[in-house]
Design an enzyme around this catalytic site. Structure first.
Site, PDB file in Angstrom:
ATOM      1  N   HIS A  95       0.735  -1.174  -0.018  1.00  0.00           N
ATOM      2  CA  HIS A  95       0.042   0.143   0.092  1.00  0.00           C
ATOM      3  C   HIS A  95       0.950   1.127   0.236  1.00  0.00           C
ATOM      4  O   HIS A  95       0.991   1.973   0.899  1.00  0.00           O
ATOM      5  CB  HIS A  95      -0.951  -0.189   0.942  1.00  0.00           C
ATOM      6  CG  HIS A  95      -2.167  -0.942   0.926  1.00  0.00           C
ATOM      7  ND1 HIS A  95      -2.864  -1.480   2.022  1.00  0.00           N
ATOM      8  CD2 HIS A  95      -2.646  -1.344  -0.246  1.00  0.00           C
ATOM      9  CE1 HIS A  95      -3.804  -2.111   1.240  1.00  0.00           C
ATOM     10  NE2 HIS A  95      -3.869  -2.211  -0.028  1.00  0.00           N
ATOM     11  N   HIS A 111      -0.303  -9.011   0.535  1.00  0.00           N
ATOM     12  CA  HIS A 111      -1.230  -9.233   1.502  1.00  0.00           C
ATOM     13  C   HIS A 111      -1.843 -10.536   1.289  1.00  0.00           C
ATOM     14  O   HIS A 111      -3.003 -10.891   2.114  1.00  0.00           O
ATOM     15  CB  HIS A 111      -2.663  -8.176   1.070  1.00  0.00           C
ATOM     16  CG  HIS A 111      -2.059  -6.621   1.034  1.00  0.00           C
ATOM     17  ND1 HIS A 111      -1.806  -6.219  -0.394  1.00  0.00           N
ATOM     18  CD2 HIS A 111      -1.660  -5.727   1.845  1.00  0.00           C
ATOM     19  CE1 HIS A 111      -1.232  -5.020  -0.210  1.00  0.00           C
ATOM     20  NE2 HIS A 111      -1.271  -4.780   1.128  1.00  0.00           N
ATOM     21  N   CYS A 169       3.000 -12.142   1.625  1.00  0.00           N
ATOM     22  CA  CYS A 169       4.218 -12.042   3.103  1.00  0.00           C
ATOM     23  C   CYS A 169       3.810 -13.512   3.679  1.00  0.00           C
ATOM     24  O   CYS A 169       3.018 -13.988   3.690  1.00  0.00           O
ATOM     25  CB  CYS A 169       3.593 -10.955   3.812  1.00  0.00           C
ATOM     26  SG  CYS A 169       4.567 -10.890   5.381  1.00  0.00           S
ATOM     27  N   GLU A 197      -5.906  -8.257   2.867  1.00  0.00           N
ATOM     28  CA  GLU A 197      -5.351  -9.376   3.922  1.00  0.00           C
ATOM     29  C   GLU A 197      -6.574  -9.709   4.388  1.00  0.00           C
ATOM     30  O   GLU A 197      -6.569 -11.065   4.480  1.00  0.00           O
ATOM     31  CB  GLU A 197      -4.476  -8.876   4.837  1.00  0.00           C
ATOM     32  CG  GLU A 197      -3.903  -9.842   5.549  1.00  0.00           C
ATOM     33  CD  GLU A 197      -2.819  -9.156   6.620  1.00  0.00           C
ATOM     34  OE1 GLU A 197      -2.743 -10.029   7.738  1.00  0.00           O
ATOM     35  OE2 GLU A 197      -2.273  -8.147   6.267  1.00  0.00           O
ATOM     36  N   ASN A 257      -1.417  -0.169   8.251  1.00  0.00           N
ATOM     37  CA  ASN A 257      -0.325  -0.154   9.429  1.00  0.00           C
ATOM     38  C   ASN A 257       0.250   1.101   9.466  1.00  0.00           C
ATOM     39  O   ASN A 257       0.282   1.543  10.684  1.00  0.00           O
ATOM     40  CB  ASN A 257       0.792  -1.124   9.145  1.00  0.00           C
ATOM     41  CG  ASN A 257       1.870  -0.734   8.040  1.00  0.00           C
ATOM     42  OD1 ASN A 257       2.712   0.023   8.373  1.00  0.00           O
ATOM     43  ND2 ASN A 257       1.699  -1.024   6.876  1.00  0.00           N
TER      44      ASN A 257
END
Length: 302
Positions: A40, A80, A102, A132, A226
């Site tokens: 992102h 994600h 990830c 995600e 985040n």
């Protein structure tokens, strides 16, 4: 101006891995697409576009629906992650699939599958519409329930056997509060917190920043969950601004301030954060020559 560069900050291992996978894929023949933003951050998306890697992203569309826009070539799954249905559909369309998920996200998916096989329902703490969360819930939409706040617990059968896990980029403090609440109201619940280490240590560093910091800048893209969580934590007791680069920094908010803290989201290019730090270090509100912001060099992004 005094500046505290809060550490750790910036790129996490999952972001570095995803970017490197995408850069390597740029050598492949045929069209190359990324199913949503690889991470992102729009600067990274733009840099990959320069390499001929096209991002397919339409607000409100799931990863599964985005595949309808791709008929040939290579498709990259973002950091994600994605549900198994996305991989199956891509392969049926004859696409070359590269998985840049990830490893922490994959670990959460494996945990969910294991617990489902053992008869649990899953309470997944996450953000509605986040890719995600979308990928995790698609594993089993009947037995995985998205929890965004305490009210969502009222929508589930409290007599079932549950495991709580979460989107890796969630605030560890929000996850803790929701888990504690769940333990109060659910007779059968296990907790498997999956906030990734990178997210956790960055949030803790923000929570424990120097007391004499009187303004905080969090560098990152507004799409980044985040990054927004870092800003939210900092904003509980500091004046905080979330900016995507030094160009977005408002000089007026610096006036009267003595010490700035700077951190950045896990998908924020180091170059962008460094520009903010260096600009603040040389800033003197009594010297207008220090108001000039540095030139942006797009070649430094990835």
């Amino acid at each position: 101006m005094l500046v505290k560069a809060i550490v750790p900050r910036g790129y996490c291992k999952g972001v570095v891995r995803a970017i490197n996978i995408a850069k390597k894929a740029s050598d492949l023949d045929g069209p190359i697409y990324i199913l949503g933003m690889i991470v992102h951050n729009q600067y990274i998306v733009n840099a990959l576009e320069e390499l001929g890697i096209h991002t397919i992203d339409h607000k409100g569309k799931t990863r599964l629906e985005l595949l309808d826009d791709i008929d040939k070539g290579t498709v990259i799954i973002t950091a994600h992650g994605a549900g198994e249905d996305v991989f199956v559909k891509a392969q049926k369309k004859g696409l070359n699939v590269i998985d840049a998920s990830c490893l922490d996200v994959i670990k959460t998916h494996d945990l969910i599958k294991e617990k489902l096989e053992n008869g649990y329902d899953i309470l997944y703490i996450g953000k509605h519409g986040h890719p995600e969360a979308e990928g995790a819930i698609s594993i089993n939409k009947e037995h995985i329930h998205l929890i965004t706040n305490k009210d969502d617990f009222n929508k589930i059968d409290k007599d079932r056997k549950y495991v709580i896990t979460n989107q890796t980029t969630m605030s560890l403090y929000d996850v803790y509060d929701l888990c504690e609440y769940a333990k109060e109201i659910l007779p059968y619940v296990e907790i498997e917190k999956e906030t990734c280490t990178a997210t956790k240590v960055r949030q803790e560093a923000i929570q424990n920043m120097d007391e004499d910091i009187d303004i905080v800048f969090i560098v990152g893209d507004p799409h980044s969950n985040n990054t927004k969580k870092l800003a939210s934590i900092a904003g509980k007791n500091k004046e905080v601004y979330m900016i995507d680069s030094v160009q977005e920094l408002n000089i007026n908010v610096l006036k009267g301030k003595k010490k700035a803290g700077v951190s950045s989201g896990a998908s924020t290019p180091t170059y962008l954060t460094h520009q903010v730090i260096e600009f603040l270090k040389q800033f003197n509100e009594n010297d207008s020559s220090t108001y000039q912001k540095p030139v942006f060099d797009k070649t430094q992004i990835i």
